[in-house]
Design a protein around this motif. Structure first.
Motif, PDB file in Angstrom:
ATOM      1  N   ASP A 108       0.838  -1.204   0.000  1.00  0.00           N
ATOM      2  CA  ASP A 108       0.000   0.000   0.000  1.00  0.00           C
ATOM      3  C   ASP A 108       0.879   1.262   0.000  1.00  0.00           C
ATOM      4  O   ASP A 108       1.946   1.273   0.623  1.00  0.00           O
ATOM      5  N   PRO A 109       0.464   2.333  -0.688  1.00  0.00           N
ATOM      6  CA  PRO A 109       1.260   3.576  -0.677  1.00  0.00           C
ATOM      7  C   PRO A 109       1.503   4.137   0.727  1.00  0.00           C
ATOM      8  O   PRO A 109       2.491   4.860   0.934  1.00  0.00           O
ATOM      9  N   ALA A 110       0.623   3.826   1.684  1.00  0.00           N
ATOM     10  CA  ALA A 110       0.800   4.319   3.049  1.00  0.00           C
ATOM     11  C   ALA A 110       1.715   3.439   3.878  1.00  0.00           C
ATOM     12  O   ALA A 110       1.983   3.735   5.044  1.00  0.00           O
ATOM     13  N   SER A 111       2.226   2.366   3.289  1.00  0.00           N
ATOM     14  CA  SER A 111       3.041   1.410   4.027  1.00  0.00           C
ATOM     15  C   SER A 111       4.502   1.843   4.091  1.00  0.00           C
ATOM     16  O   SER A 111       5.056   2.391   3.127  1.00  0.00           O
ATOM     17  N   ILE A 112       5.139   1.568   5.244  1.00  0.00           N
ATOM     18  CA  ILE A 112       6.581   1.774   5.389  1.00  0.00           C
ATOM     19  C   ILE A 112       7.271   0.428   5.668  1.00  0.00           C
ATOM     20  O   ILE A 112       8.377   0.388   6.195  1.00  0.00           O
ATOM     21  N   ILE A 113       6.583  -0.643   5.300  1.00  0.00           N
ATOM     22  CA  ILE A 113       7.097  -1.985   5.588  1.00  0.00           C
ATOM     23  C   ILE A 113       8.008  -2.496   4.480  1.00  0.00           C
ATOM     24  O   ILE A 113       8.825  -3.384   4.713  1.00  0.00           O
ATOM     25  N   HIS A 114       7.906  -1.947   3.279  1.00  0.00           N
ATOM     26  CA  HIS A 114       8.578  -2.491   2.103  1.00  0.00           C
ATOM     27  C   HIS A 114       9.973  -3.031   2.425  1.00  0.00           C
ATOM     28  O   HIS A 114      10.847  -2.306   2.878  1.00  0.00           O
TER      29      HIS A 114
END
Length: 321
Positions: free
Chosen positions: A136-142
């Motif tokens: 998701d664009p709101a994710s910082i998990i990448h």
């Protein structure tokens, strides 16, 4: 509703209903998707954490009841007595219960409505959902967690969930007497709190949190005496807060402070001193430190029930015309 059944006696009661709308931070804070590791019933589990505002929030609501009595008995001139029972029920309170107890989110039964257990290795639907959240664009998990390692999704966004019941009595006993040119006023006021019952979620048990650090106390009171003679006056007050417990069960000592006031108000109808009043106020006269509380914030006292300011002296000069 007010009823006067006899001279010097008054009975009263009231009911009120109110609401508080959610603020902009609670409704419009940007969505944020992150990852962390939490304790679970079987050890440790990687989780996806959902945070941010909730545009679907409803207003908080409350119903308030009071009933009281005021007495000024003619056989006891100068005596005034008053007592007011109050009961307020808050519902749909806005909060982030999963975030407030994040460390126990997977093992606290009260937080079950905010936790979704997933198994990406055995469920294609769970794998698809977890993958979509990570990307998701709101994710910082990448790149931090592989989809197959995620064991739960924790919803830590703002929600309407909690309820609180507050129940207690406010009371006052006062006496005024004159002797020659002097007038003396004595008073005792206080609040006895019986319930501060909080329910984190509709399915969680209600807990009475009176007398816990950060929560209201069972008894707070003040004794005051005041003397006035012509142009001068003085007052002395004692503030009291009862002993209670911190979150670890340790006793927090009772706390008492003294306040002093000295006044000069010339009773002149003309001249330079007309309308002048001078008051010297000293709060916490003996510079009493608040009782020690071992808090997670590391400040060493309970800011909800004590003040670390210490002795405070102020001088007030007013002029009226």
């Amino acid at each position: 509703m007010v009823w006067t059944p006899a001279p010097g006696a008054q009975l009263r009661a009231s009911f009120g209903t109110s609401f508080r709308a959610p603020n902009l931070r609670q409704t419009t804070t940007a969505e944020r998707i992150s990852g962390t590791v939490l304790s679970s019933a079987t050890g440790q589990a990687a989780v996806i954490l959902l945070a941010g505002g909730n545009p679907q929030l409803r207003p908080e609501r409350a119903d308030s009841w009071t009933a009281g009595i005021d007495l000024t008995p003619s056989k006891l001139p100068g005596v005034r007595m008053s007592a007011t029972w109050f009961r307020t029920s808050f519902r749909s309170r806005i909060g982030r219960p999963a975030l407030d107890d994040l460390a126990d989110a997977l093992i606290n039964p009260a937080l079950v409505p905010f936790v979704t257990i997933v198994s990406p290795t055995t469920s294609a639907a769970d794998l698809a959902r977890v993958t979509a959240l990570i990307n998701d664009p709101a994710s910082i998990i990448h790149g931090s967690y592989a989809p197959s390692t995620i064991g739960a999704i924790v919803d830590a966004r703002y929600v309407n969930t909690a309820s609180t019941l507050v129940d207690g009595i406010d009371w006052t006993v006062a006496y005024t007497v004159s002797s020659g040119r002097s007038q003396f006023d004595l008073a005792a006021t206080g609040t006895n709190l019986f319930d501060y019952r909080e329910q984190l979620t509709p399915t969680a048990p209600g807990l009475n949190n009176v007398n816990l650090a950060g929560k209201p106390l069972a008894l707070r009171g003040r004794l005051s005496s005041d003397w006035t003679r012509g142009d001068v006056g003085a007052g002395l007050g004692v503030n009291f807060a009862n002993a209670y417990h911190d979150l670890g069960g340790r006793t927090v000592a009772a706390w008492a402070t003294f306040d002093l006031q000295l006044r000069y108000a010339p009773q002149r109808v003309t001249g330079a001193l007309h309308g002048i009043a001078v008051a010297l106020n000293v709060q916490n006269l003996t510079d009493q430190s608040p009782p020690f509380v071992n808090t997670a914030a590391g400040v060493g006292y309970d800011a909800a029930n004590a003040d670390a300011l210490g002795r405070f002296v102020s001088l007030q000069i007013t002029k009226k015309w």
